[in-house]
Design an enzyme around this catalytic site. Structure first.
Site, mmCIF file in Angstrom:
data_model
loop_
_atom_site.group_PDB
_atom_site.id
_atom_site.type_symbol
_atom_site.label_atom_id
_atom_site.label_comp_id
_atom_site.label_asym_id
_atom_site.label_seq_id
_atom_site.Cartn_x
_atom_site.Cartn_y
_atom_site.Cartn_z
ATOM 1 N N ARG A 68 0.030 1.107 10.698
ATOM 2 C CA ARG A 68 -0.168 1.573 9.221
ATOM 3 C C ARG A 68 -0.033 3.121 9.084
ATOM 4 O O ARG A 68 0.204 3.348 8.139
ATOM 5 C CB ARG A 68 -1.470 1.170 8.782
ATOM 6 N N HIS A 91 -7.351 2.701 -12.274
ATOM 7 C CA HIS A 91 -7.857 1.346 -12.146
ATOM 8 C C HIS A 91 -8.593 0.777 -13.519
ATOM 9 O O HIS A 91 -9.034 1.482 -14.111
ATOM 10 C CB HIS A 91 -9.100 1.673 -11.117
ATOM 11 N N LEU A 123 -11.865 1.981 -0.876
ATOM 12 C CA LEU A 123 -11.052 1.469 -1.998
ATOM 13 C C LEU A 123 -11.561 1.677 -3.498
ATOM 14 O O LEU A 123 -12.656 1.137 -3.565
ATOM 15 C CB LEU A 123 -10.899 -0.229 -1.887
HETATM 16 C C1 GRF Z 1 -2.677 -1.259 -13.635
HETATM 17 O O1 GRF Z 1 -3.465 -2.094 -14.441
HETATM 18 C C2 GRF Z 1 -3.282 -0.323 -13.064
HETATM 19 O O2 GRF Z 1 -4.524 0.067 -13.445
HETATM 20 C C3 GRF Z 1 -3.380 -1.114 -11.714
HETATM 21 O O3 GRF Z 1 -2.469 -1.741 -11.258
HETATM 22 C C4 GRF Z 1 -1.741 -2.120 -12.681
HETATM 23 C C5 GRF Z 1 -0.631 -1.313 -12.479
HETATM 24 O O4 GRF Z 1 0.490 -1.656 -13.665
HETATM 25 N N1 GRF Z 1 -3.978 -0.247 -10.251
HETATM 26 P P1 GRF Z 1 1.833 -1.118 -13.832
HETATM 27 O O5 GRF Z 1 2.715 -1.206 -12.600
HETATM 28 O O6 GRF Z 1 1.810 0.662 -13.910
HETATM 29 O O7 GRF Z 1 2.262 -1.666 -14.900
#
Ligand code: GRF
Length: 205
Positions: free
Chosen positions: A68, A112, A147
């Site tokens: 990784r 997030h 995370l």
């Molecule tokens: C979003 O809801 C973001 O917060 C999460 O993953 C999703 C990605 O959506 N981490 P996109 O690919 O930006 O449309």
């Protein structure tokens, strides 16, 4: 835009937050140049947004590396080769390891779809709805080995409605993500902030 700081965006899928960042660089809300978009998924729809915008794209698949760490080192090398100052995770579905974190100390951001530390991990909007919270939201945070656990740069709230479904709530949160992420990236790039423990502070010490 020769003088603008260069950012790299990592994606795995849809790329709507990437699109929001692209829009913000175009309409002047975000003084940055997106130097490269890297996806670990070859057919991520988000790659097309970047191509249409004339941004360099790369696929670095997470499979097939001896470790990784080797995958993370490759990402770090590609970003560094393009003089990227800040890395923005936008729906990047891999844990970021030490090789990438060390190459970009306090310079990796993630968006997030919850008010962290509530509901980290996947399906945060459904988790929030099922828990019964009245206020959901968005967090933009610095990325650390934990995370969804790094210092919080910015949060926005989104009220939960009585008749909400996970999908409807997620859609309203996403709209807020699209406003919050460019704003947070801009704030971090502007500098003048510091960390006091976990706290991201903009005032003088
Ligand atoms: C979003 O809801 C973001 O917060 C999460 O993953 C999703 C990605 O959506 N981490 P996109 O690919 O930006 O449309």
């Amino acid at each position: 835009m020769p003088d603008h700081p260069r950012i790299g965006v990592l994606i795995s899928g849809r790329g709507s937050n990437l699109e929001a960042l692209i829009r913000a660089t175009r309409d002047g809300r975000l003084a940055a140049t997106i130097a490269v978009v890297i996806s670990n998924v070859a057919d991520a729809p988000g790659l097309e947004h970047a191509r249409r915008a004339g941004i360099e794209t790369m696929v670095v698949c997470h499979r097939g590396w001896p470790s990784r760490d080797a995958f993370d080192r490759e990402l770090a090398a590609q970003l560094a080769a393009r003089s990227v100052r800040l890395v923005c995770l936008a729906g990047f579905m891999r844990l970021v390891g030490p090789a990438l974190l060390d190459a970009f100390p306090n310079a990796i951001l993630n968006v997030h779809p919850s008010l962290l530390p509530a509901f980290p991990g996947v399906d945060a909007q459904r988790q929030a709805l099922e828990y019964g919270v009245k206020v959901a939201g968005v967090t933009v945070h610095l990325v650390t080995p934990e995370l969804d656990g790094g210092p919080i740069v910015l949060q926005r709230t989104v009220p939960v409605r009585e008749d909400d479904s996970a999908e409807a709530l997620a859609a309203r949160i996403l709209e807020e993500e699209h406003r919050a992420y460019p704003e947070a990236v801009s704030l971090v790039l502007a500098g003048g902030w510091r960390l006091d423990g976990r706290r991201f502070l903009r005032g003088q010490a």
